[in-house]
Motif scaffolding. Structure first.
Motif, short mmCIF file in Angstrom:
data_model
loop_
_atom_site.label_atom_id
_atom_site.label_comp_id
_atom_site.label_asym_id
_atom_site.label_seq_id
_atom_site.Cartn_x
_atom_site.Cartn_y
_atom_site.Cartn_z
N GLY A 192 14.61 -15.08 -18.35
CA GLY A 192 16.06 -15.14 -18.21
C GLY A 192 16.82 -15.37 -19.49
N ILE A 193 16.16 -15.23 -20.64
CA ILE A 193 16.81 -15.42 -21.94
C ILE A 193 16.93 -14.07 -22.63
N ARG A 194 18.13 -13.74 -23.08
CA ARG A 194 18.37 -12.46 -23.74
C ARG A 194 18.27 -12.61 -25.26
N PRO A 195 17.23 -12.06 -25.87
CA PRO A 195 17.11 -12.16 -27.32
C PRO A 195 18.26 -11.44 -28.03
N LYS A 196 18.65 -11.99 -29.16
CA LYS A 196 19.71 -11.42 -29.98
C LYS A 196 19.13 -10.40 -30.95
N ILE A 197 19.76 -9.23 -31.02
CA ILE A 197 19.36 -8.20 -31.98
C ILE A 197 19.93 -8.55 -33.35
N VAL A 198 19.08 -8.55 -34.35
CA VAL A 198 19.48 -8.73 -35.75
C VAL A 198 19.04 -7.49 -36.51
N ILE A 199 19.98 -6.78 -37.09
CA ILE A 199 19.64 -5.53 -37.78
C ILE A 199 18.75 -5.81 -38.98
N GLY A 200 17.62 -5.12 -39.00
CA GLY A 200 16.63 -5.33 -40.05
C GLY A 200 16.76 -4.33 -41.19
N LEU A 218 8.68 -11.48 -22.93
CA LEU A 218 8.39 -12.68 -22.15
C LEU A 218 9.65 -13.53 -21.98
N MET A 219 10.46 -13.58 -23.04
CA MET A 219 11.71 -14.32 -22.95
C MET A 219 12.67 -13.65 -21.97
N GLY A 275 18.17 -19.97 -33.66
CA GLY A 275 18.69 -21.30 -33.51
C GLY A 275 19.91 -21.36 -32.60
N VAL A 276 20.65 -20.26 -32.54
CA VAL A 276 21.85 -20.18 -31.70
C VAL A 276 21.53 -19.64 -30.31
N HIS A 277 20.69 -18.60 -30.24
CA HIS A 277 20.47 -17.85 -28.99
C HIS A 277 19.12 -18.13 -28.34
N LYS A 278 18.30 -18.98 -28.93
CA LYS A 278 16.95 -19.31 -28.46
C LYS A 278 15.93 -18.22 -28.74
N ALA A 279 16.37 -16.98 -28.91
CA ALA A 279 15.45 -15.87 -29.17
C ALA A 279 16.19 -14.80 -29.96
N ALA A 280 15.52 -14.20 -30.92
CA ALA A 280 16.13 -13.14 -31.72
C ALA A 280 15.02 -12.25 -32.28
N THR A 281 15.38 -11.02 -32.59
CA THR A 281 14.40 -10.09 -33.16
C THR A 281 15.06 -9.18 -34.16
N LEU A 282 14.34 -8.87 -35.21
CA LEU A 282 14.78 -7.82 -36.12
C LEU A 282 14.61 -6.47 -35.42
N ALA A 283 15.53 -5.57 -35.68
CA ALA A 283 15.49 -4.25 -35.04
C ALA A 283 16.30 -3.27 -35.85
N LEU A 284 16.06 -2.00 -35.62
CA LEU A 284 16.83 -0.91 -36.22
C LEU A 284 17.43 -0.07 -35.11
N SER A 285 18.65 0.40 -35.31
CA SER A 285 19.27 1.31 -34.35
C SER A 285 18.45 2.60 -34.29
N ALA A 286 18.24 3.10 -33.08
CA ALA A 286 17.50 4.36 -32.92
C ALA A 286 18.29 5.51 -33.52
N THR A 287 17.63 6.34 -34.28
CA THR A 287 18.31 7.49 -34.91
C THR A 287 17.90 8.81 -34.26
N ASP A 288 16.76 8.84 -33.60
CA ASP A 288 16.32 10.04 -32.91
C ASP A 288 16.86 10.05 -31.48
N THR A 289 16.96 11.24 -30.91
CA THR A 289 17.27 11.34 -29.49
C THR A 289 16.07 10.86 -28.69
#
Length: 230
Positions: free
Chosen positions: A199-207, A194-195, A127-141
């Motif tokens: 030209g739209i940068r999706p916001k990372i939301v920690i899942g 696609l976003m 609602g704020v950034h037009k695009a967002a996704t759940l994600a986890l920080s990478a733990t492996d190299t």
């Protein structure tokens, strides 16, 4: 209704599950005594913030899903449509079922353990950034290699994420991104890509680490184990 705007979830279950093997797509295999797809559908059904659910499934499974929705009281399932030749086409078909200005969350049916808090977080960010996704920080190299498998470089892990669903978007922006990709013949790996092209940068939301995706038989066994402790 979420913050004055309707919110719809498109549950993508249009794939045949070829990587899994067998005659039954993985999203319809039993998990805890019910089809995998039912677990996430129950979460969305209970959420006051979700106005409707669009289900995108293989064409010959529409009847099964209609019966499933009726049997389990999934009254928020407003449409059940046949999937396309790719995930991207399936999502586009689902988007056509969502009317008006809405926030749309796209969820893979093979992720049965999505939770309400995660869904609320990602749709709020959209609602704020037009695009967002759940994600986890990478733990492996993570290393980048060439076509022959030779390591080219080691990528900075602190800037890398593994992506989950739901991903959430303002419907108009997502539809425009899909339309642009269709005109140009571009096929992306997810809707956020696609976003990004638009030209739209999706916001990372920690899942949540429990929000696993069932891809193979081993994953299904792990999911059965998780059912016992979630």
């Amino acid at each position: 209704m979420f913050e004055g705007r309707p919110c719809y979830v498109i549950v993508v279950a249009g794939g045949a599950g070829t990587r899994f093997g067998g005659d039954v797509p993985k999203q319809f295999l039993p998990l805890g005594g019910v089809p995998v797809i039912l677990h996430s559908l129950r979460v969305f059904q209970k959420m006051d913030e979700v106005d409707g659910v669009v289900l995108v499934v293989p064409g010959d499974w529409r009847g099964f899903c209609e019966d499933l929705a009726a049997e389990h009281g999934l009254t928020k399932v407003t449409s059940i449509v046949a999937g396309g030749a790719s995930r991207q086409e399936s999502v586009y078909g689902g988007l056509l079922e969502v009317k008006g200005d809405a926030i749309v969350a796209i969820h893979d049916a093979a992720r049965p353990f999505v939770c309400k808090d995660a869904v609320l977080s990602v749709i709020a960010a959209a609602g704020v950034h037009k695009a967002a996704t759940l994600a986890l920080s990478a733990t492996d190299t993570i290393k980048m290699a060439d076509a022959e498998g030779n390591v080219m470089q080691t990528l900075p892990r602190e800037n890398l994420y593994t992506i989950q669903t739901p991903q959430a978007f303002c419907k108009g922006a997502l539809m425009a991104a899909h339309d642009g990709a269709r005109r140009e013949g571009f096929l992306g790996t997810d809707d956020c890509q696609l976003m990004e092209r638009a030209g739209i940068r999706p916001k990372i939301v920690i899942g949540n680490g429990d929000n696993m995706k069932i891809t193979n038989v081993m994953d299904l066994g792990l999911a059965e184990y998780l059912m016992g402790r979630l």
